[in-house]
Write an enzyme that holds these catalytic residues in place. Structure first.
Site, PDB file in Angstrom:
ATOM      1  N   LYS A  45      40.567  -0.178  -2.558  1.00 11.53           N
ATOM      2  CA  LYS A  45      39.605  -1.107  -2.033  1.00 11.53           C
ATOM      3  C   LYS A  45      39.298  -1.118  -0.452  1.00 11.53           C
ATOM      4  CE  LYS A  45      40.089  -4.398  -6.063  1.00 11.53           C
ATOM      5  NZ  LYS A  45      40.377  -5.655  -6.244  1.00 11.53           N
ATOM      6  N   ASP A 105      35.518 -10.314  -5.809  1.00 13.77           N
ATOM      7  CA  ASP A 105      36.540 -11.053  -6.319  1.00 13.77           C
ATOM      8  C   ASP A 105      36.986 -12.408  -5.963  1.00 13.77           C
ATOM      9  OD1 ASP A 105      37.818  -8.466  -7.518  1.00 13.77           O
ATOM     10  OD2 ASP A 105      38.780  -7.960  -5.601  1.00 13.77           O
TER      11      ASP A 105
END
Ligand code: ATR
Length: 277
Positions: free
Chosen positions: A64, A101
């Protein structure tokens, strides 16, 4: 229209199940695959997928941070989170990065703890890894009056607080019991409780009974943290709901339309998780 989820490991990702069900429900001519990327090969593999004509990819552990670094156009929320879970390949060859997220976490709270007011009381968060940083940034952006991070390694919590500003404060784990009585939302962003990992004792007994407890882990679905919270009568929010909710904006970015949320993707995921948990 093609998209994928990339990571290492990737075999157990539930994202293809989620996106596949939404593609089918929308009768869309699209595919969503899982792609294992060898460590050290992230940029080359992303460019290869881009050249294959994919709309974009979801990115999971451990890439990420690299995904954010690779992007030509990172969104402000991805920059704040220090990580991206979504790369969208533009027609001009540019790569846009986003982080959904936080939106997933807030969506999960709204779904499983309806009526909860994030602005009313501090958030107490256990953990100071990548997941915690992204969550803290999203919580502040969504109006939490403060985010109190407690972590085994104080320096990691302090580093996040220094990055995200005065609403985020850092404490060591031993101080959690004293801090938790003020919390509205209590988040477990540690990897403790993950299947196969040693847990630790969360001092939830001092939490207000109106507090909501959320775990980012979904394997097992009911983590020791959530089980303890439920025993104490707190409302709970699980990591599976967060996983599903973070996929919603990704689907729209890849396939050009919102997913049909009446599809029971949660049921599909639970059935897929069952043998493992
Ligand atoms: P991620 O990027 O997925 O958040 P990470 O960077 O490995 O993962 O962070 C894991 C978090 O869980 C950290 O906050 C870690 O505490 P440290 O920073 O002190 O390592 C926390 N953690 C993991 N196992 C723990 C345990 N048994 N007790 C307390 N904290 C734990």
């Amino acid at each position: 229209m093609k998209a994928a989820v990339v990571g290492n490991p990737i075999a157990h990702s539930l994202s293809p199940l989620i996106h596949g069900a939404w593609l089918k429900a929308g009768a869309l001519d699209g595919t969503y695959e899982r792609v294992l990327i060898p460590l050290g090969a992230f940029p080359a593999e992303i460019h290869r997928l881009q050249a294959q004509g994919l709309s974009g990819v979801n990115v999971t552990l451990p890439f990420k941070e690299e995904a954010l670094a690779l992007a030509d156009e990172p969104s402000p929320r991805a920059v704040l989170a220090g990580a991206a879970n979504l790369l969208v390949f533009g027609a001009d060859g540019r790569i846009c990065a986003d982080n959904t997220d936080g939106e997933g976490m807030l969506g999960a709270v709204a779904a499983q703890a309806p009526g909860f007011d994030l602005t009313a009381a501090p958030v107490l968060m256990f953990g100071a890894g990548g997941a915690a940083r992204g969550a803290a940034a999203a919580l502040v952006a969504a109006g939490a009056p403060s985010v109190v991070i407690v972590n085994r390694t104080l320096a990691r919590a302090e580093a996040i607080a220094a990055e995200l500003g005065p609403k985020v404060r850092a404490f060591s784990l031993g101080e959690a019991a004293a801090l938790i009585s003020d919390a509205g939302l209590i988040v477990n962003a540690t990897s403790a409780g993950l299947a196969g990992q040693p847990g630790f004792d969360f001092p939830l007994d001092r939490a207000p009974r109106a507090a909501v407890a959320m775990d980012m882990v979904y394997k097992p679905l009911i983590t020791p943290f959530l089980a303890q919270a439920a025993d104490l009568g707190l409302r709970t929010v699980d990591g599976l709901e967060m996983l599903i909710r973070q996929a919603v904006p990704s689907f729209a970015a890849f396939f050009g339309q919102a997913p049909d949320l009446s599809v029971d993707v949660r049921g599909l995921c639970l059935a897929a998780l069952e043998p493992a948990s």
